[in-house]
Design a protein around this motif. Structure first.
Motif, PDB file in Angstrom:
ATOM      1  N   THR A 120       7.637  31.469 -91.475  1.00  0.00           N
ATOM      2  CA  THR A 120       8.434  32.663 -91.783  1.00  0.00           C
ATOM      3  C   THR A 120       9.325  32.432 -93.005  1.00  0.00           C
ATOM      4  N   TYR A 141       3.611  27.765 -83.447  1.00  0.00           N
ATOM      5  CA  TYR A 141       2.751  26.614 -83.752  1.00  0.00           C
ATOM      6  C   TYR A 141       3.318  25.309 -83.219  1.00  0.00           C
ATOM      7  N   ASN A 200       2.174  23.370 -99.492  1.00  0.00           N
ATOM      8  CA  ASN A 200       1.944  22.120 -98.764  1.00  0.00           C
ATOM      9  C   ASN A 200       3.231  21.631 -98.098  1.00  0.00           C
TER      10      ASN A 200
HETATM   11  N1  NAP Z   1       1.140  28.116-105.495  1.00  0.00           N
HETATM   12  C1  NAP Z   1       2.144  28.944-105.765  1.00  0.00           C
HETATM   13  O1  NAP Z   1       2.103  29.735-106.706  1.00  0.00           O
HETATM   14  C2  NAP Z   1       3.334  28.935-104.863  1.00  0.00           C
HETATM   15  C3  NAP Z   1       4.313  29.920-104.983  1.00  0.00           C
HETATM   16  C4  NAP Z   1       5.357  29.953-104.054  1.00  0.00           C
HETATM   17  C5  NAP Z   1       5.413  28.972-103.074  1.00  0.00           C
HETATM   18  N2  NAP Z   1       4.485  28.009-103.030  1.00  0.00           N
HETATM   19  C6  NAP Z   1       4.489  26.987-101.993  1.00  0.00           C
HETATM   20  O2  NAP Z   1       4.356  27.646-100.739  1.00  0.00           O
HETATM   21  C7  NAP Z   1       5.072  26.933 -99.741  1.00  0.00           C
HETATM   22  C8  NAP Z   1       6.076  27.859 -99.073  1.00  0.00           C
HETATM   23  O3  NAP Z   1       7.047  28.240-100.015  1.00  0.00           O
HETATM   24  P1  NAP Z   1       8.298  29.118 -99.565  1.00  0.00           P
HETATM   25  O4  NAP Z   1       9.162  29.240-100.781  1.00  0.00           O
HETATM   26  O5  NAP Z   1       7.854  30.316 -98.839  1.00  0.00           O
HETATM   27  O6  NAP Z   1       8.995  28.086 -98.564  1.00  0.00           O
HETATM   28  P2  NAP Z   1      10.088  28.322 -97.447  1.00  0.00           P
HETATM   29  O7  NAP Z   1      10.781  29.629 -97.645  1.00  0.00           O
HETATM   30  O8  NAP Z   1      10.907  27.091 -97.406  1.00  0.00           O
HETATM   31  O9  NAP Z   1       9.228  28.436 -96.122  1.00  0.00           O
HETATM   32  C9  NAP Z   1       8.531  27.366 -95.594  1.00  0.00           C
HETATM   33  C10 NAP Z   1       8.146  27.742 -94.159  1.00  0.00           C
HETATM   34  O10 NAP Z   1       7.004  26.991 -93.817  1.00  0.00           O
HETATM   35  C11 NAP Z   1       6.918  26.994 -92.421  1.00  0.00           C
HETATM   36  N3  NAP Z   1       6.281  25.739 -91.989  1.00  0.00           N
HETATM   37  C12 NAP Z   1       6.722  24.482 -92.112  1.00  0.00           C
HETATM   38  N4  NAP Z   1       5.840  23.622 -91.555  1.00  0.00           N
HETATM   39  C13 NAP Z   1       4.822  24.393 -91.093  1.00  0.00           C
HETATM   40  C14 NAP Z   1       3.627  24.111 -90.411  1.00  0.00           C
HETATM   41  N5  NAP Z   1       3.279  22.864 -90.080  1.00  0.00           N
HETATM   42  N6  NAP Z   1       2.819  25.151 -90.077  1.00  0.00           N
HETATM   43  C15 NAP Z   1       3.142  26.410 -90.408  1.00  0.00           C
HETATM   44  N7  NAP Z   1       4.280  26.735 -91.058  1.00  0.00           N
HETATM   45  C16 NAP Z   1       5.094  25.721 -91.385  1.00  0.00           C
HETATM   46  C17 NAP Z   1       8.318  27.159 -91.862  1.00  0.00           C
HETATM   47  O11 NAP Z   1       8.306  28.332 -91.042  1.00  0.00           O
HETATM   48  P3  NAP Z   1       9.058  28.415 -89.615  1.00  0.00           P
HETATM   49  O12 NAP Z   1      10.489  28.020 -89.902  1.00  0.00           O
HETATM   50  O13 NAP Z   1       8.892  29.821 -89.225  1.00  0.00           O
HETATM   51  O14 NAP Z   1       8.375  27.460 -88.687  1.00  0.00           O
HETATM   52  C18 NAP Z   1       9.172  27.360 -93.119  1.00  0.00           C
HETATM   53  O15 NAP Z   1      10.114  28.385 -92.991  1.00  0.00           O
HETATM   54  C19 NAP Z   1       5.680  25.736-100.457  1.00  0.00           C
HETATM   55  O16 NAP Z   1       4.824  24.623-100.354  1.00  0.00           O
HETATM   56  C20 NAP Z   1       5.764  26.189-101.897  1.00  0.00           C
HETATM   57  O17 NAP Z   1       5.783  25.117-102.817  1.00  0.00           O
HETATM   58  C21 NAP Z   1       3.444  27.953-103.915  1.00  0.00           C
END
Ligand code: NAP
Length: 338
Positions: free
Chosen positions: A169, A211, A260
């Motif tokens: 989330t 999860y 990741n």
């Molecule tokens: N490639 C791209 O262009 C791009 C762009 C943006 C972000 N990203 C990447 O996408 C990821 C998320 O970014 P974000 O900014 O949305 O991060 P964020 O706001 O910190 O959210 C990460 C969320 O991942 C969930 N999580 C952690 N471990 C997990 C698992 N084992 N299984 C399922 N969910 C898990 C947690 O959700 P819960 O607290 O609900 O458990 C946490 O809130 C990062 O790795 C970031 O580097 C990549």
């Protein structure tokens, strides 16, 4: 002017305020008075020195922000003084497919980011933003919002009746929830927290899976989809989730490989990739044209980005500590205008 910067090295202990001269816009450039910024997981990786430390210091963090055009240089035609805009994530990816030249122009590293009072950018590097949003909500759009949009819509061509699986989330997944619902799709979302799952339901999630309690999320997904699997997965978990994503996808479905958060190395069965005929697409945010298309949808559907917290300019590492603690739902923002 005031700025927050990684100064003597990477690592959160090196994030400190500094004072710089207020810049002036040259020909084709705009001066933004910054009003708000938001954090992305990538900003945390860079600040904590887990991104390879390949950027020059000092570095002003935070790719994403909202600013008001305070002055324009000679020949500027795309925006006017007083317009509220957001910087685009890749300053030189304007439309079409990404290019290597475009992908090295990201805000928050290598280019200075938004955690400062003023920022000069090319007029090509900003977009006007939907009026109904607060400054903090605008600051959520450039990376998290656009990544979810590009994955689901730009690459995934989501349509009414599709089923999508969203992991966690955080910023990207909550935007994906909002865009998927606006497109008429069915949403399955996972989280480690039942409380967060309740909030996701309130935003329209059709099915929720904890999860932490049910690590074999794909079994639940197969049950929910009567064995068919989902059309798309927004894959942000990485190491701990990719295998489950592959077991959740329908024949010929699409996994957008985005993040990741649980680790960078996945043990993948090649046979599963072949047998599922899955399309696995790496995502790198999106272009300015994608951003403008997303803004039209946000304005039409009156979508409001979900802001978890707004912290003051001087919050410094406390903002990153909040993200690292993983308690947030949606986006963590900084008020730069106060
Ligand atoms: N490639 C791209 O262009 C791009 C762009 C943006 C972000 N990203 C990447 O996408 C990821 C998320 O970014 P974000 O900014 O949305 O991060 P964020 O706001 O910190 O959210 C990460 C969320 O991942 C969930 N999580 C952690 N471990 C997990 C698992 N084992 N299984 C399922 N969910 C898990 C947690 O959700 P819960 O607290 O609900 O458990 C946490 O809130 C990062 O790795 C970031 O580097 C990549």
């Amino acid at each position: 002017m005031k700025a927050m910067a990684l100064q003597d090295g990477f690592g959160l202990e090196n994030l400190k305020p500094l004072t710089r001269e207020t810049p002036e816009p040259g020909p084709g450039e705009v001066l933004l008075k910054m009003r708000a910024a938001s954090l992305n997981y990538r900003d945390l990786l860079i600040a904590e020195d887990r991104y390879g430390g390949r950027f020059k210091l000092p570095l002003v963090p935070l790719s994403d922000g909202c600013g008001e055009v305070a002055a324009v240089g000679e020949g500027v035609a795309r925006v006017s003084v007083g317009d509220r805009v957001a910087p685009i994530f890749f300053q030189k990816w304007l439309a079409g497919e990404a290019t290597l030249e475009g992908l090295v122009t990201s805000m928050g590293g290598p280019l200075d980011g938004c955690w400062q009072e003023y920022r000069v950018l090319s007029e090509q590097g900003v977009v006007k933003v939907p009026e109904h949003l607060t400054d903090a909500q605008v600051a959520c759009l450039p990376c998290a919002g656009l990544t979810a949009w590009r994955a689901l819509v730009g690459e995934g061509h989501i349509k009414a009746g599709d089923t999508v699986l969203l992991q966690g989330t955080g910023g990207v997944s909550i935007f994906a929830l909002q865009f998927a619902k606006a497109a008429g799709a069915e949403v399955i979302i996972t989280s480690s927290s039942d409380e967060k799952l309740e909030r996701a339901k309130a935003l329209g999630a059709d099915h929720v899976v904890n999860y932490a309690k049910t690590p074999a999320t794909s079994k639940k997904v197969r049950e929910i989809t009567n064995g068919r699997g989902v059309d798309q997965v927004i894959e942000v978990g990485g190491q701990d989730t990719l295998k489950e994503a592959l077991k959740s996808i329908r024949l010929g479905g699409r996994i957008s490989v985005i993040g990741n958060v649980s680790g960078n190395t996945a043990d993948l069965r090649i046979g599963a990739v072949i047998a599922t005929r899955v399309i696995m697409q790496g995502i790198s945010v999106g272009s300015r044209a994608d951003f403008e298309a997303m803004n039209r949808a946000i304005a039409l559907h009156k979508i409001e980005p979900v802001v978890d917290t707004v912290m003051p300019f001087d919050a410094g590492r406390a903002a990153f500590d909040h993200m690292a603690a993983g308690k947030h739902f949606g986006k963590i923002c900084i008020d730069l205008g106060a």
